[in-house]
Design a protein around this motif. Structure first.
Motif, PDB file in Angstrom:
ATOM      1  N   ASP A 108       3.359  -3.787   4.482  1.00  0.00           N
ATOM      2  CA  ASP A 108       2.828  -4.447   3.300  1.00  0.00           C
ATOM      3  C   ASP A 108       2.008  -3.524   2.396  1.00  0.00           C
ATOM      4  O   ASP A 108       0.832  -3.409   2.371  1.00  0.00           O
ATOM      5  CB  ASP A 108       2.135  -5.785   3.416  1.00  0.00           C
ATOM      6  CG  ASP A 108       1.625  -6.602   1.850  1.00  0.00           C
ATOM      7  OD1 ASP A 108       2.322  -6.157   1.003  1.00  0.00           O
ATOM      8  OD2 ASP A 108       0.921  -7.242   2.000  1.00  0.00           O
ATOM      9  N   ALA A 124       8.306  -1.124   1.369  1.00  0.00           N
ATOM     10  CA  ALA A 124       7.827  -1.981   2.532  1.00  0.00           C
ATOM     11  C   ALA A 124       9.022  -1.930   3.465  1.00  0.00           C
ATOM     12  O   ALA A 124      10.181  -2.066   3.203  1.00  0.00           O
ATOM     13  CB  ALA A 124       7.575  -3.321   1.714  1.00  0.00           C
ATOM     14  N   ASP A 135       0.110  -2.570   7.763  1.00  0.00           N
ATOM     15  CA  ASP A 135       0.418  -3.051   6.449  1.00  0.00           C
ATOM     16  C   ASP A 135       0.635  -1.609   5.435  1.00  0.00           C
ATOM     17  O   ASP A 135       1.446  -1.593   4.949  1.00  0.00           O
ATOM     18  CB  ASP A 135      -0.640  -3.749   5.836  1.00  0.00           C
ATOM     19  CG  ASP A 135      -0.710  -5.167   6.158  1.00  0.00           C
ATOM     20  OD1 ASP A 135       0.239  -5.525   6.952  1.00  0.00           O
ATOM     21  OD2 ASP A 135      -1.780  -5.781   6.082  1.00  0.00           O
TER      22      ASP A 135
END
Ligand SMILES: [Zn+2]
Length: 205
Positions: A108, A124, A135
């Motif tokens: 993310d 992503a 992330d």
């Protein structure tokens, strides 16, 4: 990420008058494919030379990577232009991402400051449980005509595989050059850097 900014980034390449050989249409990737190319800023400026047909090339190129014409007889006047894609990232699910902007990669990356402020693009990746994909896992920075990678302080690490060499963990402090043909491993995913530009040492940028 808003859909409007996303669409603007995706359509940018169609507006260029002369397509470069590494310009690849990036379509939004369905989430189930596991990779999603997010917002992409405009490419930065870089110094280079033009072939006799006007293609923008690496300043020490001997042949044009677009049309193959020789640079040897040309007076190499350096000019400034938008950076063309330095190559592409080929993700293990088949997604192809042109590398003409800095890129933050992870499960993310949209909340990374450089992505939020529109300085870098985002990629992503879906990670399998336990594979350790963070992330914000690593980022690629384009410096001159070179691609540099840095781990973002992850526990699982970022690994770079040079052709015919074993995997090496990359630093989270210094940036490591990614040469054409190298593969990047993060959290159980693999991305390969393909480029027609000849590999040049980082100091030659
Ligand atoms: Zn050319």
């Amino acid at each position: 990420m808003t859909s409007g900014r996303h669409a603007a980034g995706l359509h940018r390449s169609r507006e260029l008058a002369e397509p470069q050989s590494w310009e690849i249409e990036v379509a939004p990737v369905p989430a189930q494919n596991g990779a999603h190319v997010g917002y992409r800023p405009e490419a930065g400026w870089v110094e280079g030379i033009r072939c006799r047909n006007g293609h923008f090339c690496h300043p020490s190129a001997q042949y044009c990577t677009t049309c193959g014409s020789s640079m040897l007889q040309l007076a190499a006047v350096r000019v400034l232009d938008r950076r063309p894609p330095l190559g592409v990232l080929v993700v293990d699910d088949g997604t192809i991402v042109p590398l003409d902007v800095d890129l933050v990669i992870g499960s993310d990356p949209s909340e990374d400051d450089s992505v939020r402020f529109g300085i870098a693009g985002s990629l992503a990746l879906a990670g399998s449980a336990g594979a350790g994909l963070a992330d914000v896992h690593c980022d690629l920075r384009l410096r001159g005509w070179n691609v540099l990678i840095r781990d973002r302080g992850t526990e699982a690490g970022t690994f770079l595989g040079q052709p015919n060499q074993s995997w090496a963990r990359v630093s989270d402090r210094e940036r490591t050059q990614v040469l054409p043909g190298c593969a990047i491993r993060i959290g159980g995913r693999e991305l390969r850097f393909e480029s027609r530009h000849a590999p040049l040492p980082e100091h030659a940028a």
